[in-house]
Design a protein around this motif. Structure first.
Motif, PDB file in Angstrom:
ATOM      1  N   ALA A 228       0.831  -1.203   0.000  1.00 40.41           N
ATOM      2  CA  ALA A 228       0.000   0.000   0.000  1.00 40.41           C
ATOM      3  C   ALA A 228       0.869   1.258   0.000  1.00 40.41           C
ATOM      4  N   THR A 229       0.246   2.340  -0.380  1.00 42.87           N
ATOM      5  CA  THR A 229       0.843   3.663  -0.234  1.00 42.87           C
ATOM      6  C   THR A 229       0.091   4.359   0.891  1.00 42.87           C
ATOM      7  N   VAL A 230       0.812   5.067   1.732  1.00 39.99           N
ATOM      8  CA  VAL A 230       0.194   5.821   2.818  1.00 39.99           C
ATOM      9  C   VAL A 230       0.529   7.288   2.606  1.00 39.99           C
ATOM     10  N   ARG A 231      -0.513   8.119   2.504  1.00 35.96           N
ATOM     11  CA  ARG A 231      -0.326   9.571   2.399  1.00 35.96           C
ATOM     12  C   ARG A 231      -0.593  10.184   3.759  1.00 35.96           C
ATOM     13  N   ILE A 232       0.263  11.134   4.154  1.00 38.55           N
ATOM     14  CA  ILE A 232       0.173  11.728   5.481  1.00 38.55           C
ATOM     15  C   ILE A 232       0.259  13.247   5.380  1.00 38.55           C
ATOM     16  N   ALA A 233      -0.746  13.938   5.926  1.00 31.68           N
ATOM     17  CA  ALA A 233      -0.712  15.394   6.109  1.00 31.68           C
ATOM     18  C   ALA A 233      -0.443  15.614   7.589  1.00 31.68           C
ATOM     19  N   ALA A 234       0.626  16.333   7.917  1.00 34.53           N
ATOM     20  CA  ALA A 234       1.020  16.437   9.319  1.00 34.53           C
ATOM     21  C   ALA A 234       1.486  17.832   9.679  1.00 34.53           C
ATOM     22  N   VAL A 235       1.347  18.141  10.971  1.00 32.04           N
ATOM     23  CA  VAL A 235       1.835  19.404  11.515  1.00 32.04           C
ATOM     24  C   VAL A 235       2.385  19.125  12.909  1.00 32.04           C
ATOM     25  N   ARG A 236       3.390  19.874  13.287  1.00 33.39           N
ATOM     26  CA  ARG A 236       3.929  19.828  14.645  1.00 33.39           C
ATOM     27  C   ARG A 236       4.029  21.276  15.092  1.00 33.39           C
ATOM     28  N   ASN A 237       3.492  21.586  16.289  1.00 29.46           N
ATOM     29  CA  ASN A 237       3.518  22.976  16.742  1.00 29.46           C
ATOM     30  C   ASN A 237       4.813  23.274  17.499  1.00 29.46           C
ATOM     31  N   ALA A 238       4.952  24.505  17.932  1.00 30.58           N
ATOM     32  CA  ALA A 238       6.180  24.951  18.588  1.00 30.58           C
ATOM     33  C   ALA A 238       6.463  24.207  19.889  1.00 30.58           C
ATOM     34  N   GLN A 239       5.422  23.643  20.510  1.00 30.37           N
ATOM     35  CA  GLN A 239       5.600  22.885  21.752  1.00 30.37           C
ATOM     36  C   GLN A 239       5.865  21.397  21.482  1.00 30.37           C
ATOM     37  N   ALA A 240       6.025  21.019  20.215  1.00 27.82           N
ATOM     38  CA  ALA A 240       6.347  19.657  19.758  1.00 27.82           C
ATOM     39  C   ALA A 240       5.162  18.690  19.806  1.00 27.82           C
ATOM     40  N   TYR A 241       3.939  19.190  19.950  1.00 30.93           N
ATOM     41  CA  TYR A 241       2.748  18.350  19.823  1.00 30.93           C
ATOM     42  C   TYR A 241       2.480  18.176  18.338  1.00 30.93           C
ATOM     43  N   GLY A 242       1.943  17.034  17.955  1.00 28.40           N
ATOM     44  CA  GLY A 242       1.703  16.770  16.552  1.00 28.40           C
ATOM     45  C   GLY A 242       0.267  16.381  16.270  1.00 28.40           C
ATOM     46  N   PHE A 243      -0.142  16.609  15.033  1.00 30.70           N
ATOM     47  CA  PHE A 243      -1.454  16.183  14.560  1.00 30.70           C
ATOM     48  C   PHE A 243      -1.261  15.766  13.117  1.00 30.70           C
TER      49      PHE A 243
END
Length: 182
Positions: free
Chosen positions: A29-44
């Motif tokens: 499979a191929t996995v596509r990921i949209a991601a962000v990490r904020n200045a406090q190092a939390y991610g979504f």
């Protein structure tokens, strides 16, 4: 003033949404990921494996921080002051619409919580938590940590619409992913 400006710029840089993809050889499979990490190092992140018809969201605590999730409590999030969503309500709703066990649509570890936030059959519905991320300016996540109790974390959604539309493009063309339908 200069120090504040440098700090603000660093915070903005840490909140750039990225789009990545990788090949999952085990599942072919191929996995596509949209991601962000904020200045406090939390991610979504929002991601979709091509061998599934589900789109997942994961909220991540900082990898080196002392916090761990209190997994007995629900995770909540809100996009730019709109409707608040909860992990339990979203996965229970998706499960009832697609005939799945809600427990299959969510899982967590000490530093992450993942849930199905969308399904290929529902991508054109305007009233989903996945669609709300495409139109918002900020994402606020409320969670409970064992060590500190209830907390909330904020993420910028600037650029999220483009990255998330590319994730959704596994199921619908990217140009259609932006346009909600009734």
């Amino acid at each position: 003033m200069v120090a504040w400006l440098v700090g603000a710029t660093a915070a903005q840089a840490a909140e750039t949404w990225t789009l990545t993809a990788f090949d999952d050889d085990i599942n072919a499979a191929t996995v596509r990921i949209a991601a962000v990490r904020n200045a406090q190092a939390y991610g979504f992140k929002i991601y979709a494996p091509s061998h599934e018809d589900r789109i997942w969201a994961t909220f991540l605590l900082p990898p080196d921080g002392p916090e761990t999730f209190d997994q007995g409590l629900d995770l909540h999030w809100q996009v730019s002051g709109s409707e608040e969503w909860s992990l339990m309500a979203v996965t229970d709703g998706v499960a009832s619409r697609i005939g799945a066990d809600p427990a299959e649509l969510r899982h967590a570890g000490p530093r992450y919580v993942s849930l199905v936030i969308g399904h290929a059959r529902e991508l054109h519905r305007a009233d989903t938590p996945l669609r709300s991320l495409l139109a918002g300016e900020t994402l606020t996540v409320r969670y409970s940590a064992k060590e500190t109790g209830e907390r909330q974390m904020r993420f910028s959604l600037e650029g999220a619409d483009v990255a998330i539309a590319e994730v959704m493009a596994l199921f619908v063309p990217a140009e259609e992913a932006h346009a909600p339908r009734p």
